[in-house]
Scaffold this active site. Structure first.
Site, mmCIF file in Angstrom:
data_model
loop_
_atom_site.group_PDB
_atom_site.id
_atom_site.type_symbol
_atom_site.label_atom_id
_atom_site.label_comp_id
_atom_site.label_asym_id
_atom_site.label_seq_id
_atom_site.Cartn_x
_atom_site.Cartn_y
_atom_site.Cartn_z
ATOM 1 N N HIS A 129 0.826 -1.225 0.000
ATOM 2 C CA HIS A 129 0.000 0.000 0.000
ATOM 3 C C HIS A 129 0.851 1.263 0.000
ATOM 4 O O HIS A 129 1.943 1.325 0.561
ATOM 5 C CB HIS A 129 -1.027 -0.004 1.135
ATOM 6 N N ASP A 134 3.813 -6.321 3.297
ATOM 7 C CA ASP A 134 3.650 -5.239 4.258
ATOM 8 C C ASP A 134 4.737 -5.364 5.317
ATOM 9 O O ASP A 134 5.604 -6.228 5.237
ATOM 10 C CB ASP A 134 2.246 -5.319 4.886
ATOM 11 N N HIS A 139 4.254 2.885 12.762
ATOM 12 C CA HIS A 139 3.257 3.889 13.152
ATOM 13 C C HIS A 139 3.866 4.943 14.079
ATOM 14 O O HIS A 139 3.288 5.342 15.087
ATOM 15 C CB HIS A 139 2.011 3.234 13.768
ATOM 16 N N GLU A 196 -5.023 1.921 2.759
ATOM 17 C CA GLU A 196 -4.972 0.698 3.584
ATOM 18 C C GLU A 196 -5.121 1.027 5.059
ATOM 19 O O GLU A 196 -5.785 0.310 5.801
ATOM 20 C CB GLU A 196 -3.641 -0.039 3.325
ATOM 21 N N GLU A 197 -4.491 2.135 5.475
ATOM 22 C CA GLU A 197 -4.434 2.457 6.905
ATOM 23 C C GLU A 197 -5.780 2.869 7.491
ATOM 24 O O GLU A 197 -5.911 2.999 8.704
ATOM 25 C CB GLU A 197 -3.406 3.572 7.146
ATOM 26 N N ASP A 212 6.039 1.464 6.548
ATOM 27 C CA ASP A 212 4.670 0.957 6.472
ATOM 28 C C ASP A 212 3.890 1.896 5.537
ATOM 29 O O ASP A 212 3.373 2.900 5.971
ATOM 30 C CB ASP A 212 4.061 0.949 7.874
#
Length: 362
Positions: free
Chosen positions: A69, A238, A326, A215-216, A183
């Site tokens: 993504h 991922d 994140h 995606e998130e 990510d």
């Protein structure tokens, strides 16, 4: 003097330096397009913005989807205060303790503006306040504006994207790479390199290297891209949790950086397709490619959306163990990335129609 970057590191730097939160992935999509186009027979885009690079091996063979993504976790401007500070909404999952005093970039119609998430100096905090984590709802971003009018004159508007800032960095151990947005720019890099490694190679299928959007915030681009492609087999590539730092127990994650890509057995979005999982494990063992098993009770990848499309798609997540995801910066191991590419390429070479039928129906 720093060592010059090789071709792969230049690509990884370009991918991670690019800015793109869910709903505004254009800048990243252009970088992926630049790198994947030389290896694709056709480049298309779905109506939500996911990039689809098609490479035909056997035109009437099965369709194999490899999806990373484009988007990274970030923020969105929701309000500008009269004194020129920015209030914001998180876009994607954040933990408040990794946010304060971090540098960010506000993407405005007049260009990028640097900001910092404000924090109080410890000198004025009471002992009770020091023990209490700051709440996201109370945070603000300081761009150095003296008023709302000045901030708006600089181009800031509600809805503008805000992206974490961090410079791509090679650690003293040159296999360890530190950057923002691993990510999931590493998933995009894997999709690019899979097509690159299949250039001039016979494979009994058509491969789709896909860079999905949003995606998130709910695996949204994977839904639309999979509906467009209608694949027979799907892989989400991922990041995964690295369990080799202080404070993470083996129960939370047993994976270690540098010990191979993770084959995800289970997460909150999917139970891995057993036939496909077994086939990938067998392929890794036959080719002496290191791998690790992983399971996560929370979170998910694009495989969660891929496997539920139409009448179902056997799907599997293959991930790279990554520290500090994140947040403003995360770290991964180059060997894990390269072995993930190697594993997926070897799997694709074997996925003819009979093998796919066996995976699905046995």
């Amino acid at each position: 003097m720093s060592k010059p970057l090789d071709e792969t590191l230049v690509m990884l730097k370009d991918l991670t330096d690019a800015k793109g939160i869910p709903g505004n992935e254009r800048e990243v999509r252009e970088v992926v397009k630049k790198y994947i186009s030389p290896y694709a027979d056709e480049i298309t885009q779905d109506n939500l913005g996911s990039l689809i690079a098609k490479k035909v091996g056997k035109a009437d063979g099965p369709k194999i989807m490899v999806a990373g993504h484009l988007d990274e976790v970030g923020f969105m401007v929701t309000q500008i205060t009269e004194k020129g500070f920015i209030k914001f909404q998180t876009v994607g999952g954040w933990w408040s303790q990794v946010m304060l005093a971090q540098r960010v970039t506000v993407m405005t119609r007049k260009g990028d503006i640097t900001g910092i998430i404000g924090s109080k100096p410890p000198h004025i905090l009471s002992p009770e306040a020091r023990k209490k984590p700051a709440e996201i709802k109370d945070m603000f971003i300081d761009i150095g504006a003296s008023s709302k009018a000045e901030a708006m004159e600089w181009g800031v508007l509600p809805g503008d994207s805000i992206v974490p800032y961090f410079e791509f960095t090679i650690m003293n151990n040159e296999k360890m790479l530190l950057a923002k947005a691993w990510d999931n720019r590493i998933g995009c890099a894997i999709a690019i390199d899979v097509l690159k490694n299949l250039k001039g190679v016979e494979h009994p299928n058509t491969v789709f290297g896909v860079a999905t959007v949003q995606e998130e915030v709910g695996l949204r681009g994977a839904k639309t891209a999979t509906a467009h492609i209608q694949p027979d087999i799907g892989f989400a590539v991922d990041v995964g949790i690295a369990g080799d730092t202080p404070g993470i127990s083996e129960k939370e994650s047993m994976s270690k950086m540098g010990e191979g890509p993770q084959i995800v057995l289970y997460d909150a979005s999917i139970v891995a397709h057993k036939g496909l999982r077994d086939f990938v494990v067998q392929t890794a063992e036959e080719n002496n490619i290191p791998f690790q098993y992983e399971s996560m009770p929370g979170g998910g990848t694009d495989a969660g959306a891929i496997h539920l499309t139409a009448n179902g798609v056997p799907a599997l997540s293959i991930t790279v163990a990554t520290r500090y995801i994140h947040s403003n910066a995360a770290m991964l191991h180059r060997d894990d990335y390269e072995n993930a590419v190697k594993l997926i390429v070897e799997v694709i070479k074997k996925l003819d129609q009979d093998t796919v039928n066996k995976i699905i129906f046995d």
